[in-house]
Design a protein around this motif. Structure first.
Motif, PDB file in Angstrom:
ATOM      1  N   MET A 130     -63.560  22.883  27.581  1.00 41.57           N
ATOM      2  CA  MET A 130     -63.349  22.539  28.988  1.00 41.57           C
ATOM      3  C   MET A 130     -61.915  22.102  29.245  1.00 41.57           C
ATOM      4  O   MET A 130     -61.409  22.264  30.359  1.00 41.57           O
ATOM      5  CB  MET A 130     -64.307  21.427  29.406  1.00 41.57           C
ATOM      6  N   THR A 131     -61.210  21.562  28.245  1.00 34.68           N
ATOM      7  CA  THR A 131     -59.845  21.093  28.468  1.00 34.68           C
ATOM      8  C   THR A 131     -58.887  22.237  28.795  1.00 34.68           C
ATOM      9  O   THR A 131     -57.818  21.998  29.350  1.00 34.68           O
ATOM     10  CB  THR A 131     -59.327  20.328  27.242  1.00 34.68           C
ATOM     11  N   ALA A 132     -59.261  23.467  28.455  1.00 37.22           N
ATOM     12  CA  ALA A 132     -58.435  24.617  28.816  1.00 37.22           C
ATOM     13  C   ALA A 132     -58.460  24.877  30.320  1.00 37.22           C
ATOM     14  O   ALA A 132     -57.647  25.657  30.825  1.00 37.22           O
ATOM     15  CB  ALA A 132     -58.898  25.862  28.061  1.00 37.22           C
ATOM     16  N   HIS A 133     -59.373  24.226  31.028  1.00 40.11           N
ATOM     17  CA  HIS A 133     -59.517  24.453  32.463  1.00 40.11           C
ATOM     18  C   HIS A 133     -59.114  23.228  33.277  1.00 40.11           C
ATOM     19  O   HIS A 133     -59.348  23.185  34.493  1.00 40.11           O
ATOM     20  CB  HIS A 133     -60.966  24.838  32.775  1.00 40.11           C
ATOM     21  N   LEU A 134     -58.507  22.259  32.622  1.00 38.27           N
ATOM     22  CA  LEU A 134     -58.054  21.045  33.302  1.00 38.27           C
ATOM     23  C   LEU A 134     -56.559  20.894  33.074  1.00 38.27           C
ATOM     24  O   LEU A 134     -56.115  20.726  31.935  1.00 38.27           O
ATOM     25  CB  LEU A 134     -58.786  19.817  32.758  1.00 38.27           C
ATOM     26  N   LYS A 135     -55.784  20.949  34.143  1.00 33.24           N
ATOM     27  CA  LYS A 135     -54.337  20.764  34.040  1.00 33.24           C
ATOM     28  C   LYS A 135     -53.984  19.337  34.417  1.00 33.24           C
ATOM     29  O   LYS A 135     -54.426  18.831  35.441  1.00 33.24           O
ATOM     30  CB  LYS A 135     -53.605  21.747  34.958  1.00 33.24           C
ATOM     31  N   ALA A 155     -61.409  14.064  23.393  1.00 37.58           N
ATOM     32  CA  ALA A 155     -60.342  15.037  23.654  1.00 37.58           C
ATOM     33  C   ALA A 155     -59.238  14.391  24.474  1.00 37.58           C
ATOM     34  O   ALA A 155     -59.387  13.278  24.999  1.00 37.58           O
ATOM     35  CB  ALA A 155     -60.901  16.254  24.397  1.00 37.58           C
ATOM     36  N   ASN A 156     -58.149  15.106  24.558  1.00 36.60           N
ATOM     37  CA  ASN A 156     -57.106  14.793  25.523  1.00 36.60           C
ATOM     38  C   ASN A 156     -56.670  16.101  26.160  1.00 36.60           C
ATOM     39  O   ASN A 156     -57.292  17.144  25.941  1.00 36.60           O
ATOM     40  CB  ASN A 156     -55.939  14.027  24.891  1.00 36.60           C
ATOM     41  N   ASP A 157     -55.627  16.057  26.969  1.00 38.85           N
ATOM     42  CA  ASP A 157     -55.213  17.266  27.668  1.00 38.85           C
ATOM     43  C   ASP A 157     -54.800  18.347  26.679  1.00 38.85           C
ATOM     44  O   ASP A 157     -54.532  18.083  25.502  1.00 38.85           O
ATOM     45  CB  ASP A 157     -54.072  16.959  28.630  1.00 38.85           C
ATOM     46  N   LEU A 158     -54.726  19.570  27.154  1.00 39.17           N
ATOM     47  CA  LEU A 158     -54.519  20.727  26.292  1.00 39.17           C
ATOM     48  C   LEU A 158     -53.280  20.600  25.419  1.00 39.17           C
ATOM     49  O   LEU A 158     -53.283  21.002  24.252  1.00 39.17           O
ATOM     50  CB  LEU A 158     -54.421  21.989  27.160  1.00 39.17           C
ATOM     51  N   LEU A 159     -52.203  20.036  25.966  1.00 39.02           N
ATOM     52  CA  LEU A 159     -50.947  19.929  25.233  1.00 39.02           C
ATOM     53  C   LEU A 159     -50.785  18.569  24.547  1.00 39.02           C
ATOM     54  O   LEU A 159     -49.718  18.257  24.026  1.00 39.02           O
ATOM     55  CB  LEU A 159     -49.770  20.172  26.179  1.00 39.02           C
ATOM     56  N   GLU A 209     -56.842  30.616  28.228  1.00 36.24           N
ATOM     57  CA  GLU A 209     -56.885  31.991  28.698  1.00 36.24           C
ATOM     58  C   GLU A 209     -55.553  32.691  28.432  1.00 36.24           C
ATOM     59  O   GLU A 209     -54.492  32.062  28.444  1.00 36.24           O
ATOM     60  CB  GLU A 209     -57.206  32.022  30.196  1.00 36.24           C
ATOM     61  N   LYS A 210     -55.621  33.986  28.206  1.00 33.30           N
ATOM     62  CA  LYS A 210     -54.419  34.749  27.884  1.00 33.30           C
ATOM     63  C   LYS A 210     -53.422  34.680  29.029  1.00 33.30           C
ATOM     64  O   LYS A 210     -53.753  34.904  30.188  1.00 33.30           O
ATOM     65  CB  LYS A 210     -54.781  36.200  27.592  1.00 33.30           C
ATOM     66  N   ALA A 211     -52.198  34.346  28.688  1.00 32.49           N
ATOM     67  CA  ALA A 211     -51.164  34.166  29.706  1.00 32.49           C
ATOM     68  C   ALA A 211     -50.564  35.506  30.111  1.00 32.49           C
ATOM     69  O   ALA A 211     -50.597  36.487  29.355  1.00 32.49           O
ATOM     70  CB  ALA A 211     -50.059  33.254  29.176  1.00 32.49           C
ATOM     71  N   GLN A 212     -49.993  35.526  31.310  1.00 36.36           N
ATOM     72  CA  GLN A 212     -49.258  36.701  31.752  1.00 36.36           C
ATOM     73  C   GLN A 212     -48.006  36.847  30.897  1.00 36.36           C
ATOM     74  O   GLN A 212     -47.435  35.872  30.411  1.00 36.36           O
ATOM     75  CB  GLN A 212     -48.870  36.553  33.217  1.00 36.36           C
TER      76      GLN A 212
END
Length: 540
Positions: free
Chosen positions: A72-77, A95-99, A186-189
């Motif tokens: 779920m952290t991949a969907h929270l900025k 968890a913590n934020d993605l980065l 998710e795969k980045a542009q």
């Protein structure tokens, strides 16, 4: 206790602690439970607007957890610490934020997971744990003494870890086991040409700036922005102005009074009719503030900049601050970590001159090194965390995903960065990085840098430099003597406490390397003394 912490064991009821790191953005934070879930969330979300009801954030986090689980952290900025206890499934997500911008420390022992968003809080929990004997990490001590920061998942203890980027922890109560789960966003542009890269980067960077300024506006906070003479904070400010956020911005800076850093940033603020708050770092004030800064970031980083940040944070009216806008990690992300290896000598020379065909196939970007620098930057931002959030668009999830996926050749010598600013944010100001305007030619830049080095060799380090440690220690001998005395007393204390001769030798040898290493070594000594003060027995 501050932030989020807890102890989870398979044969005991879990213990969860929650205390907000700061009181800003109260509607963003969650400390609640239902029959099914307990959720602790401390931080901010930049990809969701201000909640209008008391349970909005709880419901959002519950829905994302049920849909994506640990991912779920991949969907929270944003930047946050998060704990979800699924009582029905008997699992706990930590968890913590993605980065990993908000720190989370953890220790796995005897079927227990002990975690805390504060390193000192984790030490307190461990000191209360029966039969725990800490073991000093030699690698972490070396890292601090040589670099002034801890990298990756390092901490001063060998069995305590920093939750790294793109990771989460899932604890299974039934089995009494914990798993480190990799998070795949998710795969980045991507982009194949420089023009395409400029276009996509500008769109993502603009969205990142708008998100953090909009979050401030939602809560009625004024905008304070760290502004130096370099490219990173300048890019953030100019983009904010281009987006229409040209009111209620106060630029803050700390450096030597007569430095280029101050001169340039003051001119930028003046030209855009912005308030400018400057704190002079003269008279070696960074030395007198070091202990305060180390206590604030728990000895995770030692730098002159962190002492200045801590000082100026106290000068600001933090009741009016929500987000402190900064340009952290811009240079690292946009090309500083590009290396060019192999090839002929001519290819290496051509590549350094910025000629496109030079060493094209030998450009490399180290994602691991970038993530190490990202952690160091966040440790720096801890100086503000008690009073506000510190946010950089260069550490936006989408920006990072896009840039780190590009061909490193596009980033080499900050090429994409410079071309983007020339096209999207043209400005006339010189930079401390390039010895001239951003559009200076590579050959002119090399000549300017060569002339600058010659003048330094003739005149020596002067107070005009931003952070001249060696200069100030020469000008103020009593500070150098104070450092020597602190080192001697610290080493005596650690020797009596039982620190191994090998670690004592590491501290002694790094102390002799120079002024900066002395500050780093004193930081390591402070951290080690903290460990020995909490535990009756320490292995090293």
């Amino acid at each position: 206790m501050k932030g989020i912490s807890g102890i989870i064991a398979g044969n005991k009821a879990p213990v969860f602690h929650y205390a907000q790191r700061n009181t800003k953005f109260p509607e963003e934070k969650v400390c609640a439970q239902t029959d099914r879930y307990l959720i602790h969330f401390d931080g901010i979300l930049l990809n969701h607007p201000r909640p209008e009801g008391g349970n909005v954030r709880f419901d959002l986090l519950q829905q994302l957890y049920e849909q994506y689980g640990a991912c779920m952290t991949a969907h929270l900025k944003g930047q946050y610490n998060l704990v979800i206890w699924d009582k029905q499934a008997h699992k706990v997500l930590v968890a913590n934020d993605l980065l990993s911008r908000r720190p989370m420390y953890y220790c796995l022992r005897d079927s227990q997971l002990i975690y805390a968003s504060s390193y000192c809080d984790l030490l307190s929990l461990l000191s209360e744990s029966q039969g725990y004997t800490p073991c000093i990490s030699e690698a972490a001590v070396q890292s601090m003494c040589q670099s002034g920061a801890l990298f990756g998942d390092q901490t001063y203890l060998a069995d305590v870890f920093y939750l790294d980027s793109y990771q989460a922890i899932v604890y299974d109560e039934a089995r009494g086991t914990a798993e480190i789960v990799p998070i795949q966003p998710e795969k980045a542009q991507t982009a194949q040409t420089l023009d395409d890269a400029i276009r996509v980067f500008d769109r993502l960077f603009t969205a990142a700036v708008q998100a953090q300024f909009q979050k401030n506006n939602e809560y009625g906070y004024l905008h304070f922005m760290a502004l130096s003479g370099g490219m990173d904070s300048r890019a953030c400010l100019l983009k904010a102005i281009a987006c229409g956020y040209d009111r209620n911005i106060t630029c803050v800076n700390y450096s030597q009074a007569n430095s280029i850093d101050n001169t340039v940033s003051q001119q930028i603020a003046f030209d855009h009719h912005l308030d400018y708050l400057f704190y002079p770092m003269d008279a070696a004030v960074f030395m007198t503030r070091l202990s305060d800064a180390l206590a604030c970031n728990e000895c995770q980083q030692s730098s002159i900049g962190s002492t200045g940040a801590r000082t100026i944070a106290r000068l600001l009216d933090q009741t009016r601050m929500g987000i402190m806008h900064v340009g952290l990690c811009g240079g690292e992300l946009m090309g500083d970590l590009i290396t060019c290896e192999g090839g002929s000598r001519l290819e290496r020379v051509l590549s350094r001159l910025g000629i496109a065909n030079g060493a094209r196939s030998q450009a490399h970007f180290s994602l691991r090194e970038y993530r190490n620098h990202l952690r160091a930057c966040q440790n720096f931002s801890q100086m503000f965390l008690d009073g506000c959030e510190t946010v950089s668009p260069f550490m936006d999830e989408d920006v990072v995903q896009f840039v780190t996926g590009l061909d490193p050749q596009l980033l080499y010598r900050r090429n994409l960065y410079r071309e983007w600013m020339k096209k999207m944010l043209p400005n006339k100001y010189p930079t401390t990085m390039f010895c001239g305007p951003i559009d200076i030619s590579p050959a002119r830049e090399l000549l300017n840098k060569a002339a600058d080095r010659v003048m330094r060799r003739i005149a020596g380090t002067t107070r005009r430099d931003m952070n001249p440690i060696d200069h100030w220690l020469r000008v103020h001998p009593h500070l150098s003597q104070a450092c020597d005395e602190e080192f001697r007393l610290g080493m005596d204390s650690l020797r009596k406490a039982g620190l191994s001769e090998k670690l004592l030798d590491i501290l002694q040898s790094d102390w002799a390397l120079g002024p900066e290493q002395r500050l780093y070594t004193l930081t390591a000594i402070t951290a080690l003394k903290e460990v020995f003060s909490r535990f009756p027995v320490v292995r090293s």
